[in-house]
Design a protein around this motif. Structure first.
Motif, PDB file in Angstrom:
ATOM      1  N   ASN A 192      -9.733  13.783  -9.734  1.00 55.07           N
ATOM      2  CA  ASN A 192     -10.320  13.308  -8.539  1.00 55.07           C
ATOM      3  C   ASN A 192      -9.989  11.701  -8.290  1.00 55.07           C
ATOM      4  O   ASN A 192     -10.202  11.166  -9.607  1.00 55.07           O
ATOM      5  CB  ASN A 192     -11.926  13.529  -8.357  1.00 55.07           C
ATOM      6  CG  ASN A 192     -12.116  15.014  -7.984  1.00 55.07           C
ATOM      7  OD1 ASN A 192     -11.533  15.512  -7.334  1.00 55.07           O
ATOM      8  ND2 ASN A 192     -13.521  15.397  -8.508  1.00 55.07           N
ATOM      9  N   GLY A 193      -9.743  11.242  -7.212  1.00 53.18           N
ATOM     10  CA  GLY A 193      -9.508   9.719  -7.218  1.00 53.18           C
ATOM     11  C   GLY A 193      -8.038   9.354  -7.260  1.00 53.18           C
ATOM     12  O   GLY A 193      -7.669   8.276  -7.353  1.00 53.18           O
ATOM     13  N   THR A 194      -7.115  10.594  -7.701  1.00 54.40           N
ATOM     14  CA  THR A 194      -5.789  10.293  -7.691  1.00 54.40           C
ATOM     15  C   THR A 194      -5.119  10.459  -6.431  1.00 54.40           C
ATOM     16  O   THR A 194      -5.612  11.240  -5.678  1.00 54.40           O
ATOM     17  CB  THR A 194      -4.994  11.039  -8.790  1.00 54.40           C
ATOM     18  OG1 THR A 194      -5.123  12.501  -8.630  1.00 54.40           O
ATOM     19  CG2 THR A 194      -5.768  10.550 -10.294  1.00 54.40           C
ATOM     20  N   ASP A 195      -3.809   9.792  -6.050  1.00 50.77           N
ATOM     21  CA  ASP A 195      -3.274  10.059  -4.901  1.00 50.77           C
ATOM     22  C   ASP A 195      -2.790  11.462  -4.559  1.00 50.77           C
ATOM     23  O   ASP A 195      -3.015  12.177  -3.736  1.00 50.77           O
ATOM     24  CB  ASP A 195      -1.940   9.264  -4.731  1.00 50.77           C
ATOM     25  CG  ASP A 195      -0.837   9.274  -6.061  1.00 50.77           C
ATOM     26  OD1 ASP A 195      -1.474   9.984  -6.859  1.00 50.77           O
ATOM     27  OD2 ASP A 195      -0.068   8.672  -5.705  1.00 50.77           O
ATOM     28  N   SER A 235      -2.838   3.848  -1.834  1.00 55.02           N
ATOM     29  CA  SER A 235      -3.141   3.399  -3.224  1.00 55.02           C
ATOM     30  C   SER A 235      -2.742   1.695  -3.279  1.00 55.02           C
ATOM     31  O   SER A 235      -1.385   1.452  -2.948  1.00 55.02           O
ATOM     32  CB  SER A 235      -2.173   4.150  -4.244  1.00 55.02           C
ATOM     33  OG  SER A 235      -2.812   5.363  -4.328  1.00 55.02           O
ATOM     34  N   PRO A 236      -3.319   0.700  -3.461  1.00 53.78           N
ATOM     35  CA  PRO A 236      -2.869  -0.670  -3.293  1.00 53.78           C
ATOM     36  C   PRO A 236      -2.322  -1.125  -4.709  1.00 53.78           C
ATOM     37  O   PRO A 236      -3.185  -0.712  -5.932  1.00 53.78           O
ATOM     38  CB  PRO A 236      -4.537  -1.121  -3.285  1.00 53.78           C
ATOM     39  CG  PRO A 236      -5.364  -0.291  -3.956  1.00 53.78           C
ATOM     40  CD  PRO A 236      -4.944   1.068  -3.653  1.00 53.78           C
ATOM     41  N   VAL A 257      -9.187   5.850  -0.738  1.00 53.98           N
ATOM     42  CA  VAL A 257      -8.409   4.860  -1.372  1.00 53.98           C
ATOM     43  C   VAL A 257      -8.310   5.401  -2.836  1.00 53.98           C
ATOM     44  O   VAL A 257      -9.073   5.859  -3.366  1.00 53.98           O
ATOM     45  CB  VAL A 257      -9.087   3.353  -1.497  1.00 53.98           C
ATOM     46  CG1 VAL A 257      -8.425   2.568  -2.573  1.00 53.98           C
ATOM     47  CG2 VAL A 257      -9.081   2.762  -0.236  1.00 53.98           C
ATOM     48  N   THR A 258      -7.320   5.288  -3.320  1.00 48.85           N
ATOM     49  CA  THR A 258      -6.967   6.425  -4.490  1.00 48.85           C
ATOM     50  C   THR A 258      -6.058   5.326  -5.678  1.00 48.85           C
ATOM     51  O   THR A 258      -5.354   4.290  -5.476  1.00 48.85           O
ATOM     52  CB  THR A 258      -5.879   7.466  -4.171  1.00 48.85           C
ATOM     53  OG1 THR A 258      -4.798   7.233  -3.546  1.00 48.85           O
ATOM     54  CG2 THR A 258      -6.707   8.272  -3.503  1.00 48.85           C
ATOM     55  N   ASP A 259      -5.877   6.109  -6.805  1.00 43.69           N
ATOM     56  CA  ASP A 259      -5.105   5.633  -7.851  1.00 43.69           C
ATOM     57  C   ASP A 259      -3.907   6.332  -8.006  1.00 43.69           C
ATOM     58  O   ASP A 259      -3.948   7.339  -7.776  1.00 43.69           O
ATOM     59  CB  ASP A 259      -5.814   5.386  -9.334  1.00 43.69           C
ATOM     60  CG  ASP A 259      -6.811   4.164  -9.573  1.00 43.69           C
ATOM     61  OD1 ASP A 259      -6.717   3.444  -8.725  1.00 43.69           O
ATOM     62  OD2 ASP A 259      -7.844   4.686  -9.842  1.00 43.69           O
ATOM     63  N   PRO A 260      -2.846   5.863  -8.153  1.00 47.11           N
ATOM     64  CA  PRO A 260      -1.413   6.765  -8.566  1.00 47.11           C
ATOM     65  C   PRO A 260      -1.739   7.693  -9.652  1.00 47.11           C
ATOM     66  O   PRO A 260      -2.417   7.421 -10.581  1.00 47.11           O
ATOM     67  CB  PRO A 260      -0.617   5.807  -8.890  1.00 47.11           C
ATOM     68  CG  PRO A 260      -0.693   4.398  -8.364  1.00 47.11           C
ATOM     69  CD  PRO A 260      -2.139   4.316  -8.550  1.00 47.11           C
ATOM     70  N   LEU A 305       0.856  -1.112   0.081  1.00 46.33           N
ATOM     71  CA  LEU A 305      -0.110   0.005  -0.097  1.00 46.33           C
ATOM     72  C   LEU A 305       0.879   1.229   0.069  1.00 46.33           C
ATOM     73  O   LEU A 305       1.864   1.287   0.779  1.00 46.33           O
ATOM     74  CB  LEU A 305      -0.674  -0.016   1.329  1.00 46.33           C
ATOM     75  CG  LEU A 305      -1.890  -1.197   1.432  1.00 46.33           C
ATOM     76  CD1 LEU A 305      -2.389  -0.990   2.622  1.00 46.33           C
ATOM     77  CD2 LEU A 305      -2.872  -1.384   0.280  1.00 46.33           C
ATOM     78  N   ASN A 306       0.579   2.090  -1.148  1.00 48.79           N
ATOM     79  CA  ASN A 306       1.478   3.458  -1.163  1.00 48.79           C
ATOM     80  C   ASN A 306       0.539   4.375  -0.489  1.00 48.79           C
ATOM     81  O   ASN A 306      -0.652   4.695  -0.676  1.00 48.79           O
ATOM     82  CB  ASN A 306       1.720   3.822  -2.490  1.00 48.79           C
ATOM     83  CG  ASN A 306       2.388   5.095  -2.471  1.00 48.79           C
ATOM     84  OD1 ASN A 306       3.383   5.299  -1.903  1.00 48.79           O
ATOM     85  ND2 ASN A 306       1.981   6.004  -3.396  1.00 48.79           N
TER      86      ASN A 306
END
Length: 109
Positions: A71-74, A86-87, A34-37, A16-17
């Motif tokens: 939106n949704g990014t780290d 971020s998983p 929880v995000t995406d890079p 997990l980052n």
């Protein structure tokens, strides 16, 4: 992230980052999401003997409002004052896991 160990998350991801915003004067813990890079990268690393200096030019531009990260990014989460998780897998891919959203929600105020 000890709460994530028994969720099954690590059956799909390797690590997990976690990124957190700079602390402010508030005593409240920022919400965790929880995000995406972010797909935008412009980082350099300079080596000076045993020291490494990283410079992320995208962060600098975002703080000036020059790059609207989605939106949704780290990076967007951190700019918005949230803790980003971020998983990820190795080699680098993103693997979403529903239980991780539940874990992040337990950390939110």
């Amino acid at each position: 992230m000890e709460r994530s160990l028994d969720t099954g998350v690590f059956e799909q991801v390797d690590y997990l980052n976690v990124n957190a915003p700079a602390p402010d004067d508030s005593v409240a813990r920022p919400p965790m999401v929880v995000t995406d890079p972010s797909p935008l990268y412009a980082m350099t690393a300079d080596f000076d003997g045993d020291a490494i200096r990283l410079e992320d030019r995208v962060w600098q531009r975002m703080q000036n409002g020059d790059i609207p990260d989605e939106n949704g990014t780290d990076r967007r989460a951190v700019i918005d004052g949230k803790i980003s998780v971020s998983p990820l897998t190795a080699p680098h891919t993103v693997e979403r896991h529903d239980r991780l959203d539940d874990v992040a929600a337990t950390y939110s105020p």
